[in-house]
Motif scaffolding. Structure first.
Motif, PDB file in Angstrom:
ATOM      1  N   THR A  63     -17.978 -30.390 -20.151  1.00  0.00           N
ATOM      2  CA  THR A  63     -16.834 -29.614 -19.670  1.00  0.00           C
ATOM      3  C   THR A  63     -15.633 -30.550 -19.555  1.00  0.00           C
ATOM      4  N   THR A  89     -10.962 -30.760 -15.220  1.00  0.00           N
ATOM      5  CA  THR A  89     -11.446 -29.620 -14.438  1.00  0.00           C
ATOM      6  C   THR A  89     -12.499 -30.074 -13.440  1.00  0.00           C
ATOM      7  N   ILE A  90     -13.439 -30.900 -13.887  1.00  0.00           N
ATOM      8  CA  ILE A  90     -14.489 -31.415 -13.003  1.00  0.00           C
ATOM      9  C   ILE A  90     -13.869 -32.234 -11.878  1.00  0.00           C
ATOM     10  N   TYR A  91     -12.967 -33.113 -12.229  1.00  0.00           N
ATOM     11  CA  TYR A  91     -12.283 -33.956 -11.239  1.00  0.00           C
ATOM     12  C   TYR A  91     -11.590 -33.091 -10.185  1.00  0.00           C
ATOM     13  N   ASN A  92     -10.816 -32.101 -10.630  1.00  0.00           N
ATOM     14  CA  ASN A  92     -10.081 -31.244  -9.699  1.00  0.00           C
ATOM     15  C   ASN A  92     -11.024 -30.446  -8.801  1.00  0.00           C
ATOM     16  N   GLN A  93     -12.139 -29.970  -9.334  1.00  0.00           N
ATOM     17  CA  GLN A  93     -13.112 -29.235  -8.521  1.00  0.00           C
ATOM     18  C   GLN A  93     -13.730 -30.143  -7.455  1.00  0.00           C
ATOM     19  N   LEU A  94     -14.128 -31.339  -7.850  1.00  0.00           N
ATOM     20  CA  LEU A  94     -14.733 -32.269  -6.895  1.00  0.00           C
ATOM     21  C   LEU A  94     -13.715 -32.711  -5.842  1.00  0.00           C
ATOM     22  N   LYS A  95     -12.503 -32.949  -6.262  1.00  0.00           N
ATOM     23  CA  LYS A  95     -11.439 -33.406  -5.356  1.00  0.00           C
ATOM     24  C   LYS A  95     -11.059 -32.310  -4.358  1.00  0.00           C
ATOM     25  N   THR A  96     -11.025 -31.056  -4.832  1.00  0.00           N
ATOM     26  CA  THR A  96     -10.584 -29.934  -4.008  1.00  0.00           C
ATOM     27  C   THR A  96     -11.666 -29.411  -3.065  1.00  0.00           C
ATOM     28  N   HIS A  97     -12.902 -29.324  -3.545  1.00  0.00           N
ATOM     29  CA  HIS A  97     -13.943 -28.616  -2.794  1.00  0.00           C
ATOM     30  C   HIS A  97     -14.910 -29.496  -1.999  1.00  0.00           C
TER      31      HIS A  97
END
Length: 114
Positions: free
Chosen positions: A68, A72-80
């Motif tokens: 993926t 996108t992965i970075y932003n998901q991990l950083k945000t959630h």
């Protein structure tokens, strides 16, 4: 590659991290001793409860090549998730990468090669 083994002081905590945050699936589990997780294809990540002096939690590194989009992965991990980022998202001559530390301080590098 068949597998990589990380050592852990707390298998239950590590299991939760790798299943719920990283999204890996269990391949095999020996309760309280060893956990094998499916990475990609036939490759696996083993998490072993440390029992010997040479088995040092936090001293291992694994490089993951996500299918993926890495941003996108970075932003998901950083945000959630409240994770310890060892290296923020960085564009390099050979690709894009970032790294996080697991519950024992082992390093997971996410690398998307150009």
């Amino acid at each position: 590659m068949d597998s990589v083994i990380f050592y852990s002081k707390d298998l239950a905590k590590a299991k939760k991290f790798y299943l719920e945050i990283i999204g890996l699936d269990i391949d095999y589990e020996q309760e309280g001793k060893y956990l094998s997780l499916k990475i990609d294809g036939d490759s696996k990540l083993g998490i072993k409860f440390t029992r010997e002096d040479r088995e040092i939690p936090g001293a291992q590194t694994c490089i993951l090549n996500p299918t993926t989009d890495i941003k996108t992965i970075y932003n998901q991990l950083k945000t959630h998730f409240n994770l310890k980022f060892n290296k923020e998202l960085t564009e390099l001559s050979y690709g894009i990468e970032f790294s996080i530390l697991d519950t024992d301080g082992n390093k997971l590098i996410f690398l998307q090669i150009k």
